[in-house]
Design a protein around this motif. Structure first.
Motif, mmCIF file in Angstrom:
data_model
loop_
_atom_site.group_PDB
_atom_site.id
_atom_site.type_symbol
_atom_site.label_atom_id
_atom_site.label_comp_id
_atom_site.label_asym_id
_atom_site.label_seq_id
_atom_site.Cartn_x
_atom_site.Cartn_y
_atom_site.Cartn_z
ATOM 1 N N LEU A 38 0.653 19.817 -9.555
ATOM 2 C CA LEU A 38 1.274 19.327 -8.790
ATOM 3 C C LEU A 38 3.107 19.375 -8.868
ATOM 4 C CD1 LEU A 38 -1.571 17.978 -6.585
ATOM 5 C CD2 LEU A 38 -1.151 20.220 -6.629
ATOM 6 N N THR A 39 3.870 19.194 -8.294
ATOM 7 C CA THR A 39 5.197 18.845 -8.173
ATOM 8 C C THR A 39 5.898 19.446 -7.668
ATOM 9 O OG1 THR A 39 5.992 20.838 -9.073
ATOM 10 C CG2 THR A 39 5.872 19.961 -11.029
ATOM 11 N N ALA A 40 6.229 17.785 -7.389
ATOM 12 C CA ALA A 40 6.999 17.543 -5.817
ATOM 13 C C ALA A 40 6.434 17.927 -4.506
ATOM 14 C CB ALA A 40 9.005 17.984 -5.760
ATOM 15 N N GLY A 41 4.546 17.759 -4.905
ATOM 16 C CA GLY A 41 4.156 17.592 -3.412
ATOM 17 C C GLY A 41 4.071 18.884 -3.102
ATOM 18 N N LEU A 84 2.392 9.407 -10.033
ATOM 19 C CA LEU A 84 2.488 9.645 -11.297
ATOM 20 C C LEU A 84 1.275 10.931 -11.043
ATOM 21 C CD1 LEU A 84 1.604 6.211 -11.439
ATOM 22 C CD2 LEU A 84 3.232 7.400 -12.919
ATOM 23 N N SER A 85 1.118 11.690 -10.641
ATOM 24 C CA SER A 85 -0.120 13.015 -10.538
ATOM 25 C C SER A 85 0.903 13.847 -10.798
ATOM 26 C CB SER A 85 -0.779 12.846 -8.945
ATOM 27 O OG SER A 85 -1.619 11.702 -8.909
ATOM 28 N N ALA A 86 1.706 13.737 -9.993
ATOM 29 C CA ALA A 86 3.066 14.959 -10.342
ATOM 30 C C ALA A 86 3.147 14.749 -12.047
ATOM 31 C CB ALA A 86 3.999 15.078 -8.636
ATOM 32 N N LEU A 87 3.585 13.530 -12.504
ATOM 33 C CA LEU A 87 4.256 13.867 -13.752
ATOM 34 C C LEU A 87 2.459 13.889 -14.254
ATOM 35 C CD1 LEU A 87 5.996 12.845 -16.148
ATOM 36 C CD2 LEU A 87 5.180 10.984 -15.308
ATOM 37 N N ALA A 88 1.998 13.308 -14.776
ATOM 38 C CA ALA A 88 1.075 13.361 -15.944
ATOM 39 C C ALA A 88 0.489 14.349 -15.805
ATOM 40 C CB ALA A 88 -0.225 11.830 -15.371
ATOM 41 N N GLY A 144 8.900 6.305 -6.927
ATOM 42 C CA GLY A 144 7.677 5.770 -6.911
ATOM 43 C C GLY A 144 7.430 4.546 -7.419
ATOM 44 N N SER A 145 7.950 4.471 -8.613
ATOM 45 C CA SER A 145 7.762 2.868 -9.764
ATOM 46 C C SER A 145 8.759 3.359 -10.555
ATOM 47 C CB SER A 145 6.201 3.673 -10.263
ATOM 48 O OG SER A 145 6.253 3.063 -11.727
ATOM 49 N N PRO A 170 0.891 -1.215 -0.339
ATOM 50 C CA PRO A 170 0.088 -0.258 0.001
ATOM 51 C C PRO A 170 0.864 1.619 0.289
ATOM 52 C CG PRO A 170 -1.311 -1.486 1.120
ATOM 53 C CD PRO A 170 0.242 -1.958 0.854
ATOM 54 N N ARG A 171 1.319 0.809 0.198
ATOM 55 C CA ARG A 171 2.866 2.835 0.623
ATOM 56 C C ARG A 171 3.253 2.844 -0.752
ATOM 57 N NH1 ARG A 171 4.639 0.836 5.786
ATOM 58 N NH2 ARG A 171 6.953 -0.095 4.783
ATOM 59 N N LYS A 172 4.158 1.753 -1.400
ATOM 60 C CA LYS A 172 4.240 1.707 -2.408
ATOM 61 C C LYS A 172 3.565 2.231 -3.733
ATOM 62 C CE LYS A 172 6.858 -0.214 -6.007
ATOM 63 N NZ LYS A 172 7.982 -1.419 -6.897
ATOM 64 N N ARG A 173 1.987 2.110 -3.229
ATOM 65 C CA ARG A 173 0.938 2.092 -4.557
ATOM 66 C C ARG A 173 0.822 3.899 -3.648
ATOM 67 N NH1 ARG A 173 -2.971 -1.598 -3.063
ATOM 68 N NH2 ARG A 173 -1.912 -2.997 -4.409
ATOM 69 N N ARG A 174 0.118 4.004 -2.746
ATOM 70 C CA ARG A 174 0.575 5.685 -2.408
ATOM 71 C C ARG A 174 1.383 6.436 -3.370
ATOM 72 N NH1 ARG A 174 -1.961 3.460 2.243
ATOM 73 N NH2 ARG A 174 0.369 3.756 3.676
ATOM 74 N N SER A 175 2.615 6.614 -2.731
ATOM 75 C CA SER A 175 3.823 6.803 -3.785
ATOM 76 C C SER A 175 3.532 6.680 -4.556
ATOM 77 C CB SER A 175 4.679 6.854 -2.727
ATOM 78 O OG SER A 175 6.333 6.948 -3.708
ATOM 79 N N THR A 176 3.102 5.631 -5.908
ATOM 80 C CA THR A 176 3.245 5.542 -6.530
ATOM 81 C C THR A 176 1.920 6.739 -7.768
ATOM 82 O OG1 THR A 176 4.474 3.568 -7.466
ATOM 83 C CG2 THR A 176 2.636 4.095 -9.168
ATOM 84 N N TYR A 177 1.106 6.693 -6.701
ATOM 85 C CA TYR A 177 -0.206 7.643 -7.247
ATOM 86 C C TYR A 177 -0.112 8.989 -7.076
ATOM 87 C CZ TYR A 177 -4.269 3.920 -7.413
ATOM 88 O OH TYR A 177 -4.327 2.615 -7.753
ATOM 89 N N ARG A 178 0.990 9.298 -5.579
ATOM 90 C CA ARG A 178 1.075 10.549 -5.900
ATOM 91 C C ARG A 178 2.357 11.571 -6.781
ATOM 92 N NH1 ARG A 178 3.254 10.254 -1.170
ATOM 93 N NH2 ARG A 178 5.521 10.061 -1.809
#
Length: 311
Positions: free
Chosen positions: A23-26, A15-19, A257-258, A5-13
């Motif tokens: 938002l960049t680096a939070g 990927l959101s920043a990229l896609a 994260g991915s 789950p931690r990895k998935r949340r990190s990946t989502y975060r």
């Protein structure tokens, strides 16, 4: 079990920043209210800016230009007939470059231009989905109204890589070179990658829609609209061989994260460099996606080297 789950949340975060790259680096630069933009008319030429006194840093001058019914803020630090244009990442306004501008001007003597894309900083909001064609039109109109038509070194971070590609495709004669800083590149947005990005960002988009008037959320939502079709089209865009380019890739990438997507990001940069002449690949060691913040020394060096070749 807790690692997945931690990895998935990190990946989502990330990927959101990229896609969507609003938002960049939070971290997102807050947008000012539209009514706070000063009533400045754009000068007919960049050369109207005052020159600095001896030994004193040059002052940046604000120019409010109008394009397609909305106003945009361009900030000009006057120098010689070469122009460095700094284009910020998604969700960032011109303040992203505030520490680099005086150094670039002092070291190169060139004119340095930063600007706020529509809906960011002092520029007015444009309703509806974010369109790269409109962003390119805003940039070109601003430069032309400032009297800049050639000898431009374009520096583009993150989402601005898309603007750079479309701008270079149609206005290659204006450009003497480009530095693409961990930027979106067509090679990354494949038919396999785009659906992964869309799926990963859905939770973030749904959350943003609960507070659509917040500037950061507005940018996120507008960029998400039409994302798939826009990036299928972007995947087909080619960089002109006549414009040399330095491609900087962060060591961690925006997809830290991915591992699979992070490698795809690196591969896309390498492919871009191999696809044409006059292209150089540089890795920003120790840097996150926020290369201008993490490695300003390297960004400064690569820009100055690109500008130096144009003399």
């Amino acid at each position: 079990m807790s690692r997945t789950p931690r990895k998935r949340r990190s990946t989502y975060r990330v990927l959101s920043a990229l896609a969507l790259l609003t938002l960049t680096a939070g971290a997102v630069t807050a947008c000012s209210d539209n009514n706070s933009a000063p009533e400045h008319a754009a000068s007919s030429s960049v050369t109207s800016s005052a020159s600095p006194g001896a030994g004193r840093p040059a002052a940046s001058k604000l120019h409010m230009i109008t394009n397609d019914g909305h106003r945009l803020a361009f900030h000009v630090t006057q120098g010689d007939d070469r122009t460095i244009v700094l284009d910020s990442g998604g969700g960032e306004d011109s303040s992203q470059w505030k520490d680099l501008v005086p150094k670039l001007h002092a070291d190169t003597g060139a004119t340095v231009v930063t600007y706020d894309r529509a809906g960011l900083g002092r520029s007015e909001v444009v309703p509806g989905p974010w369109k790269v064609e409109s962003a390119v039109s805003d940039l070109k109109a601003g430069l032309e109204q400032l009297g800049v038509t050639k000898n431009v070194t374009l520096v583009s971070h993150s989402q601005a890589g898309e603007i750079a590609h479309y701008f270079a495709k149609d206005n290659s004669k204006m450009l003497s070179g480009a530095v693409l800083v961990d930027a979106n590149l067509p090679q990354f947005f494949t038919d396999e990658e785009i659906p992964r990005l869309v799926a990963a960002t859905k939770p973030q988009i749904d959350a943003a829609k609960k507070d659509p008037d917040r500037p950061q959320n507005r940018q996120l939502i507008s960029t998400a609209e039409g994302f798939t079709l826009a990036h299928k089209a972007f995947h087909k865009v080619t960089w002109p061989d006549s414009v040399p380019a330095t491609v900087m890739v962060s060591e961690k990438t925006p997809l830290d994260g991915s591992p699979v997507d992070a490698q795809h990001w690196r591969d896309a940069a390498a492919s871009f460099v191999q696809d044409g002449p006059g292209r150089t690949l540089v890795t920003a060691k120790g840097s996150s996606h926020e290369v201008p913040k993490d490695r300003p020394d390297l960004v400064l060096k690569e820009i100055e080297e690109m500008v130096a070749t144009q003399r």
